[in-house]
Design an enzyme around this catalytic site. Sequence first.
Site, short mmCIF file in Angstrom:
data_model
loop_
_atom_site.label_atom_id
_atom_site.label_comp_id
_atom_site.label_asym_id
_atom_site.label_seq_id
_atom_site.Cartn_x
_atom_site.Cartn_y
_atom_site.Cartn_z
N ARG A 62 7.68 38.55 -24.52
CA ARG A 62 8.42 37.98 -25.63
C ARG A 62 7.63 37.98 -26.94
O ARG A 62 8.12 38.43 -27.98
CB ARG A 62 8.78 36.51 -25.32
CG ARG A 62 9.94 36.33 -24.42
CD ARG A 62 9.76 35.03 -23.64
NE ARG A 62 8.71 35.26 -22.65
CZ ARG A 62 8.95 35.64 -21.42
NH1 ARG A 62 10.17 35.74 -21.00
NH2 ARG A 62 7.97 35.89 -20.58
N LYS A 90 -14.42 50.10 -23.14
CA LYS A 90 -15.71 50.80 -23.20
C LYS A 90 -16.83 49.84 -23.62
O LYS A 90 -17.93 50.28 -23.97
CB LYS A 90 -15.64 51.96 -24.19
CG LYS A 90 -14.60 53.01 -23.85
CD LYS A 90 -14.60 54.10 -24.90
CE LYS A 90 -13.44 55.06 -24.73
NZ LYS A 90 -13.30 55.94 -25.91
N ARG A 112 -3.74 37.93 -29.69
CA ARG A 112 -3.66 37.10 -28.49
C ARG A 112 -4.91 37.38 -27.68
O ARG A 112 -5.27 38.54 -27.46
CB ARG A 112 -2.41 37.43 -27.67
CG ARG A 112 -2.44 36.77 -26.30
CD ARG A 112 -1.14 36.87 -25.55
NE ARG A 112 -0.18 35.91 -26.06
CZ ARG A 112 0.93 35.56 -25.40
NH1 ARG A 112 1.20 36.09 -24.23
NH2 ARG A 112 1.76 34.69 -25.92
N HIS A 140 -0.74 27.95 -29.47
CA HIS A 140 0.24 29.05 -29.56
C HIS A 140 1.23 28.60 -30.63
O HIS A 140 2.35 28.19 -30.33
CB HIS A 140 0.91 29.22 -28.20
CG HIS A 140 1.75 30.45 -28.06
ND1 HIS A 140 2.07 31.26 -29.12
CD2 HIS A 140 2.33 31.00 -26.97
CE1 HIS A 140 2.84 32.26 -28.68
NE2 HIS A 140 3.00 32.12 -27.37
C1 NCD Z 1 3.45 31.33 -22.87
C2 NCD Z 1 2.04 31.77 -23.18
O1 NCD Z 1 1.68 32.94 -23.07
O2 NCD Z 1 1.29 30.89 -23.57
N1 NCD Z 1 4.41 32.30 -22.93
C3 NCD Z 1 4.90 32.72 -24.14
O3 NCD Z 1 4.17 33.05 -25.05
N2 NCD Z 1 6.22 32.72 -24.28
C4 NCD Z 1 3.54 30.45 -21.69
C5 NCD Z 1 3.16 30.96 -20.34
O4 NCD Z 1 2.54 32.01 -20.19
O5 NCD Z 1 3.50 30.26 -19.38
#
Ligand code: NCD
Length: 326
Positions: A62, A90, A112, A140
């Site tokens: 997502r 690497k 991320r 997040h």
């Molecule tokens: C979440 C995450 O990656 O922190 N998912 C997301 O971004 N929609 C939650 C999860 O992984 O459970």
Amino acid sequence: MAGARTFPHRHLLGIAELEAADIVQILDLADHHLVLGQEPIKKLATLRGRTVINLFFESSTRTRTSFELAAKRLGADAVNISPSTSSTTKGETLLDTARNLDAMAPDVVIVRHDKGGAPHVLSRHLRCAVVNAGDGQHEHPTQALLDANTIRRHKGRIEGLEIAIIGDLAHSRVARSNVLALTRLGARLRLCAPRTLMPRGIEDIGGEESRTRTRIVHQLEPALEGADVVMMLRTQTERTTGEAPRFPSSREYARTFGLNARTVELAKPDAIVMHPGPVNRGVELAADVADGPRAVILEQVSWGVAVRMAVLELLGVAPAEPAVGA
Ligand code: NCD
């Protein structure tokens, strides 16, 4: 259309750095972009000629897709990089990878990473804007923003609502960002998890504001009773491989902390059910509730694109800073 107010941040690293007015500014702009997402032709020229890089070191469906769509719908060029196709395999460090990307003059890098604080480090070394798309178990922010938009659309407000956040709070960056965002906007929270999945001090992460608006519970029923919003979290077993299990079995977890057709009735009759995805069907959330009339899980995903457009618009229109050390 960034509105009259100048967004006072160069990066989006966490909700912790945002004032309530900053959050509302993003939510209001996202309202506008959600409408655009329903048009047959979705493309704007706001970020035409700008470059957005998605740098994802953890898997994502997502978040990555919606950032890419958000960038493209604003007219920017979007490039995706994942560890399996980058030189980190690497042995290149995160900072070296990021500096090399920065040398190609992007306007925004979205990152991320499994280490908390990684986007913050990058923001100190790169010329471009940095957006946190999830750092370890820390924050997040765009997930909390899209959650806030979803709640606001259904309930007309956030202030004064009773919101239950239930599940693996120990590993959830979604929960931390939501505690900060929702208490800053005046909601009252019930945080619910077994003791083994409740991080100590989570109610304090937003200081006085979160402490006074948050209640910790270790049973499902008091968390659900009279709730306006029920947000379920995934049990993140991938973060505890090699450790002692935090709960006896998925079946036992579903029985004591899972939301199902019976327990959901404890919430208010018009309560909405949320989940950031991916859902462990039959563990934290029964399939009939996930697919039932109260669930707004796919709507959250739609808001994801709109919120990320708002964030990119507010950050991406500013020119990049001069090169660090150049
Ligand atoms: C979440 C995450 O990656 O922190 N998912 C997301 O971004 N929609 C939650 C999860 O992984 O459970």
